[in-house]
Design an enzyme around this catalytic site. Structure first.
Site, PDB file in Angstrom:
ATOM      1  N   TYR A 141       0.817  -1.216   0.000  1.00 46.19           N
ATOM      2  CA  TYR A 141       0.000   0.000   0.000  1.00 46.19           C
ATOM      3  C   TYR A 141       0.850   1.264   0.000  1.00 46.19           C
ATOM      4  O   TYR A 141       0.421   2.301  -0.482  1.00 46.19           O
ATOM      5  CB  TYR A 141      -0.890   0.036   1.245  1.00 46.19           C
ATOM      6  CG  TYR A 141      -2.185  -0.730   1.126  1.00 46.19           C
ATOM      7  CD1 TYR A 141      -2.184  -2.094   0.880  1.00 46.19           C
ATOM      8  CD2 TYR A 141      -3.408  -0.085   1.285  1.00 46.19           C
ATOM      9  CE1 TYR A 141      -3.377  -2.799   0.804  1.00 46.19           C
ATOM     10  CE2 TYR A 141      -4.600  -0.779   1.201  1.00 46.19           C
ATOM     11  CZ  TYR A 141      -4.581  -2.132   0.964  1.00 46.19           C
ATOM     12  OH  TYR A 141      -5.762  -2.824   0.888  1.00 46.19           O
ATOM     13  N   LYS A 189       3.438 -15.456   2.813  1.00 53.04           N
ATOM     14  CA  LYS A 189       3.644 -16.215   1.570  1.00 53.04           C
ATOM     15  C   LYS A 189       5.144 -16.453   1.479  1.00 53.04           C
ATOM     16  O   LYS A 189       5.811 -16.083   0.504  1.00 53.04           O
ATOM     17  CB  LYS A 189       3.085 -15.405   0.383  1.00 53.04           C
ATOM     18  CG  LYS A 189       3.054 -16.148  -0.936  1.00 53.04           C
ATOM     19  CD  LYS A 189       2.026 -17.271  -0.994  1.00 53.04           C
ATOM     20  CE  LYS A 189       2.174 -18.055  -2.292  1.00 53.04           C
ATOM     21  NZ  LYS A 189       1.335 -19.277  -2.330  1.00 53.04           N
ATOM     22  N   ASP A 221      -2.675 -18.489   0.990  1.00 53.31           N
ATOM     23  CA  ASP A 221      -3.657 -19.213   0.170  1.00 53.31           C
ATOM     24  C   ASP A 221      -4.351 -20.293   1.001  1.00 53.31           C
ATOM     25  O   ASP A 221      -5.570 -20.463   0.956  1.00 53.31           O
ATOM     26  CB  ASP A 221      -3.009 -19.801  -1.103  1.00 53.31           C
ATOM     27  CG  ASP A 221      -1.696 -20.527  -0.859  1.00 53.31           C
ATOM     28  OD1 ASP A 221      -1.172 -20.483   0.274  1.00 53.31           O
ATOM     29  OD2 ASP A 221      -1.184 -21.159  -1.810  1.00 53.31           O
ATOM     30  N   ASP A 245      -6.213  -7.134   4.289  1.00 47.88           N
ATOM     31  CA  ASP A 245      -7.353  -6.518   3.599  1.00 47.88           C
ATOM     32  C   ASP A 245      -8.233  -7.605   2.993  1.00 47.88           C
ATOM     33  O   ASP A 245      -9.455  -7.612   3.160  1.00 47.88           O
ATOM     34  CB  ASP A 245      -6.832  -5.582   2.498  1.00 47.88           C
ATOM     35  CG  ASP A 245      -7.972  -4.962   1.696  1.00 47.88           C
ATOM     36  OD1 ASP A 245      -8.913  -4.442   2.329  1.00 47.88           O
ATOM     37  OD2 ASP A 245      -7.922  -5.025   0.450  1.00 47.88           O
ATOM     38  N   ASP A 249     -12.192  -9.277   4.496  1.00 49.38           N
ATOM     39  CA  ASP A 249     -13.464  -9.362   3.762  1.00 49.38           C
ATOM     40  C   ASP A 249     -13.957 -10.812   3.755  1.00 49.38           C
ATOM     41  O   ASP A 249     -15.146 -11.081   3.894  1.00 49.38           O
ATOM     42  CB  ASP A 249     -13.312  -8.888   2.309  1.00 49.38           C
ATOM     43  CG  ASP A 249     -13.556  -7.384   2.146  1.00 49.38           C
ATOM     44  OD1 ASP A 249     -13.211  -6.625   3.077  1.00 49.38           O
ATOM     45  OD2 ASP A 249     -14.076  -6.984   1.090  1.00 49.38           O
TER      46      ASP A 249
END
Ligand code: IPM
Ligand code: MG
Length: 353
Positions: A141, A189, A221, A245, A249
């Site tokens: 970001y 990751k 993942d 982020d 959700d």
């Protein structure tokens, strides 16, 4: 007490959900005998529409000078053509950075009575109660350099993390876990990304200071899958900005609607509180939004920034009682007729009064 808060209604459904939360704030103030000062500031599309930058300087100054800020939502498709930093969302990122709120806490749980309203089968979702601790002021970001070159047909971003940035967010996660089920899952990751390899090494080092807390690591993942297949295995999820982020959700599916999820963004100064959902331009101005995520964010504000735990609990109990009574906004499946945003706020506020 005399409380000094800032409000940023923002864009889309933001003003509606903040108005509903103010109804609840007034109820808390009258029940507990507080005087609340709460000036409103412009940000995002709402600021751009008046010819101001996405984060006007007086907005940042006002938030810095208050004890905490309650924010509705930021994002307006009318400004999608602008470069990232000038867009409404750029204002939100600048506010997070300007306030130094590096730790974003996003709790998800199933409110009693909503088990059947949620998309996951009740036997999968049952018992889920997790906290995502998202790093908020670093990673992709904010990483420089960043660029989009339409002529060359090329764009890039930079993912960068430093040891102190990882250490401070890891401490937040381990401390939070101590007040919960003492289990941190660090999500990265590391099989592909160097930033994740550093992340994993530093989190493991920090963990040695918290021998009472169990640490495990998961690839993002695999975490994405486990969140909807075995959500109750998680207590605290610690992760970097972009992964947090996305996963937050996804975690909304467990609760039943993203409209229910609150968040607290904390640093060393005043905190920033906002629902996890966005500006939802498709339903803006129609009194359809679910204000409970914002109202639950107000509860977090009382708890974390004002250290007023009774007020926070009163708000959360009122949300619980309202949902138990069968009151639902349209986002919670299978209920007709649904309540509007304003009515839902009034129901919660009345219970507090
Ligand atoms: C969130 C939102 C923001 C983010 C957007 C609006 C910039 O999606 O708070 O999750 O990506 O952080
Ligand atoms: Mg998001």
């Amino acid at each position: 007490m005399h409380l000094h808060l800032s409000l940023i209604p923002g864009d889309g459904v933001g003003p509606e959900v903040v108005a509903a939360a103010c109804d609840v704030l007034d109820a808390v103030a009258s029940r507990f005998g507080h005087v609340v000062e709460r000036p409103s500031y412009l940000m995002g599309g709402a600021a751009l529409r008046t010819g101001r930058p996405a984060l006007p300087p007086e907005t940042l100054a006002g938030c810095r000078a208050s004890q905490a800020t309650l924010l509705g939502a930021v994002g307006d498709p009318a400004f999608d053509h602008l470069p990232s930093k000038e867009r409404p969302e750029g204002g939100l990122l600048a506010l997070r950075k300007g306030l130094g709120v590096f730790a974003n806490l996003r709790p998800t749980r199933i409110w009693p009575g909503l088990e059947d309203a949620a998309p996951l089968r009740p036997e999968i979702a049952r018992g889920s109660d997790l906290l995502i601790v998202r790093e908020l002021t670093g990673g992709l970001y904010f990483g420089e350099p960043r660029q989009i070159d339409r002529l060359r047909g090329e764009a890039f971003n930079t993912m960068r993390y430093t040891t102190p940035e990882i250490e401070r967010i890891a401490h937040v996660a381990f401390k939070s876990a101590r007040g919960r089920r003492k289990h941190v899952t660090s999500v990265d990751k590391a099989n592909v990304l160097e930033t994740s390899q550093l992340w994993r090494a530093i989190v493991t080092e920090v963990a040695s200071g918290y021998p009472d807390v169990t640490l495990d690591h998961m690839y993002v993942d695999s975490c994405a899958m486990a969140l909807v297949t075995r959500p109750s295995r998680f207590d605290v999820i610690l992760t970097e900005n972009l992964f947090g982020d996305i996963l937050s959700d996804e975690a909304a599916v467990i609760a039943g609607s993203i409209g229910l999820l609150p968040s607290a963004s904390l640093g060393h100064g005043p905190g920033l509180y906002e629902p996890v959902h966005g500006s939802a331009p498709d339903i803006a101005g129609q009194d359809k939004a679910n204000p409970l995520g914002t109202i639950a964010s107000l509860a977090l504000l009382f708890r974390h920034s004002l250290s007023l735990a009774d007020e926070a609990a009163a708000i959360e109990h009122a949300i619980e009682a309202t949902l138990k009574a069968g009151d639902r906004t349209a986002d919670l499946l299978g209920v007709t007729p649904a309540l509007g945003c304003r009515q839902m706020g009034t129901r919660v506020a009345d219970r507090i009064r």
